[in-house]
Structure formats: C-alpha cells, structure tokens
Design a protein around this motif. Sequence first.
Motif: not given
Length: 534
Positions: A325-334, A345-352
Amino acid sequence: MLRAEGLSVEIGGRTVVDRATFTVAARDKVGVVGRNGAGKTTLMRVLGGELDPTAGSVRASGAYGYLPQDPRIPGVFDTRTAISHVLTGRGIDAERERIEKLRVAMEAEPSTRNIERYTRAEEAFRVSGGYSAESEARSIAAGLGLDDMRLGLALGSMSGGERRRIELARILFAGSDVLCLDEPTNHLDVDARDWLLQFLRQYRGALVVISHDLELLDEAITRVLHLDRPDDADVGAVVEYRGTYSQYRKARAADEERAEREARTRQREIDRLQRVVDRFGAKATKAAMAHNVERRIARLSDGHVERGRTERGLRLRLPDPPSCGRTVVDATSLCMAYETHHVFDDVSFSVGRGERLVVVGLNGAGKTTLLRVLAGELEPRLGDLQFGYQVKVGYFAQEHDNLSAEESLLENQRAATGADDQTCRSVLAMFGLTGDKVHQQAATLSGGERTKLSLAMLAGGRHNVLLLDEPTNNLDPSSREAVAHVLSDWPGTMILVSHDTWFVEQLAPTHVLVLPDGDVDHWGRDWLGVVGLS
C-alpha cells in the motif's frame, strides 16, 4: 609491554595465524588490519586472554585492559548502576562497600577496635585517591558521551551501545599498561569518538587496536600488523608495516604489485621448464636432465608464497520489494518506558512507500527501542502502530539478537528465508560467506561476519520495508561501500538508525525523525551533523 612469540591461532579447525612473533612496547600504537573474517578478532581474543593459542605464547607486563568486539556484561550485574560498574576498574566500588560496612559496624558498636578499623580504612582510601576517583570516572564517561543521569541508571535498562561505552569507560579508568581494543569507536558519536582519539594519542602504554575507523587508524597508530589471509582456506600470516594506515596502504599496494610481478616471472619460468621436460622426458638419453629440471620446477612451485592476492569485493543485490500500500507505517502517540525511566513520549510519524526515514537523537534517546517496537519485539506502553497493506518488514538488529548463536550460518539463513539450501548458499556467497564456513556456528563469527550474515538474511527474504539499526558496524571499508551501493539502489522503504554520516548520505533519506521529542522534518544535508552525534 606485550610480546607474542611463535603464536599460532586456530578457529573452526583452520589456522588463522601461523607462528607469528611481534612485540608491542610502551608508547607503541599498533593497528591490526585485514579483511572481514580473516581472524583479527580471534587473534585479539588470544592477545586479550579469552582464548588459548594453538602454539606459542603471549606475555604481558603490567596491568592489562581488553575490550572485546562484543562485550557482554553478565546479567547478574543488571541492577548495578553504570557508575558503580566503571569504578570496578580499580576496585573502588568494593573498597567503598567495605568502608561503609565498617562505618555501620562502628556506629552500632563504637568500640576502640571498630573506630580504629574504620579510621585506618577511610584514611587509606583517602590517601590512595579513592574520593577523587569517582570524579575521574565520571570525566571519562562524559568524554564517551555518558552524562551523570545515564550513569545513575541500572545497567539492565541501558541500550547495547551504552553498555559498550560503560565497559570501555571501565577499561580506560582502570589505567592499564597494555590496552587491546576491538572496534572501540563502535556506537560512539562524533564528539565521543574525537575524545577517544585524543585519549589514545596521549596514551603512554602499549596499544593494540582493531578498527574500521580509518581516521583512528591514521591518527592514533604508528604501526600496522596486517593479517594476510585472503581466503578462509588459507593459512594466515602476520606482516608488519611501519607508519600510519595511509602509509601502510601504499606499502601494501607496492608489496602486492611486486608479488604479482614475481609470480608472473616464476610462472613463466615454470612453463618454460615444463616444455623442456615435455620435449626430452621420454628420451632415455635425456632422462637425467629432465629429472633435474622437474626438481627445479618443484622447488619453484614449493617456494612460491602466494601473497598479495586481491581480496574479493562483495557484489550484492537485493530482490525487488513486493508491492504494498501507499502508506507503509503509521505511528500515533507512541510512548515507551522502562521501570527506571521514560524513553520517549507522544511520538507520531508516517512513512510512505519508497520513502527513507532516518532516526536521529543522542545516545539513550530511544532509537534502537523505536526500531524494536516497529519490528514487533517490544510493545509500546501507549499509542497506536499500524502497518499498510501487504507490508513485509525485515529487521537488522544492532546487537544481532536475531541470530541463533548455536545454529550454523546455513541454518540461520534457512530459518530466516525458508529457501532451499542451494538458494541459501548462493545468497550467503554474495556476502563472502562460502565453503565450509556456512556450516560454522554463528557464535564463532567475527563482528563483521555477523553483520554480513544478518544482511544476507535480509537479502534472502521478500521484504518491502527494512528496519536498519547501525548496519555498517564492524564492516571493512570495501564491504561498507558495497552495502551502501546496493541499498541506495533498492526501491523499497527504509527506516534507518546510523551514526555513519557517509553511509546515511549515500542512502539519500527523504525524512528525519528526531528522538525523544518526536519531531519530523524533510531531509537536508544540514542534518548530517546531527547524524554524527547520534
């Protein structure tokens, strides 16, 4: 002083060093070089007293310090604080415990005997510099990038890179007359590496070091011991060169060129003499002459020592990544924490798809922890982590925790990829792991060979996302370049932790994630300075 005499070393039934003799005196700074898998670490383990030589002897005078390539602090010490472990280098921690017990005994029963015992012990400790020792230990640790907060943590809560720094600090604090250091700059950021280079320049004892850090080899050493063993089937010899690493390379290149010329001349003479034998050997009247010529051929062949063969470079390839898929990883508030401290704390990122994210931050910021969370080895305390459609993750662990130490290379490769033996051997061969070596236990490999095995396990799989935690540690320069080249051309997604600025630049990241704050930014060359501090 360190003296090796008639030293022979074997591993896996093969002789990696044969009858080597050399001396390292005070103020000598010697670098041990050679290809990955030549046997440098095995030689260093013998010099460091971890292994016994097959023949010959190693003698050292004075106090002795040895940093293995992969130092393992026993788990029984996991609750010990980092600063206490550094102080064990001089036995300071034990002496402090003894004084504390005497103080408690004196307060419980203030007899003349107890007071005198405490007073004598405390005075001896003060005169010997015991109270100032902790300040010195903290100064060394700070030079290696460990602040007072990290020094107060339990060893069991620290990353592998931090534990390695702690062990290096303990060895340097001990004040040894002989230092044997195997890859001492691994896991060091730029500032810590520069501090260590200055320390080694000023070191007055005998130093033997293995390193793929070319600047260290150029700036901190005065002699080179080249472990000449081009192939695993060869018997290794130690060849000594005077000067820095750059001077060694020039001298070595000249030696190899001269050896090739001599080999060509010798072969031409052997071919000429063989033609004489072929022509006259069948004639009874010339039989004696032909026999003499055959003896000359045998002497030329026996006297030929094959030195200077070019060590084979790696020719690597990675399979194209499966579609996803187009979005590979989606991390929210880790959020991640251990019992003793928070990591982030509160690490968020997205990798395409096809993007390359480099994770930066100071030691202890949680870079390895984040990759372990992404690899499924750790569960975050809080937050949400989602992978995209048909994402297949491959993980290169900094400490090679994914290797089964008691299994062979072939068995590790088979377990990681599910491929047949022929395919497994083909992939291992790409990384220079060939012949009988594939049947060795992974535990017997050098650090560079463990890195190559871990990379081979990735290359043999069908991944579209690679999590890479310091993938160039322990690699020789040519192997490092080969790995950089193949990864730079690979079209899949990468999430990378590395302090190797050259390597990171070759991979052309698209984004950067800064820990522990969790800030995300587009990549630019300005970030290379931060990579060097990671």
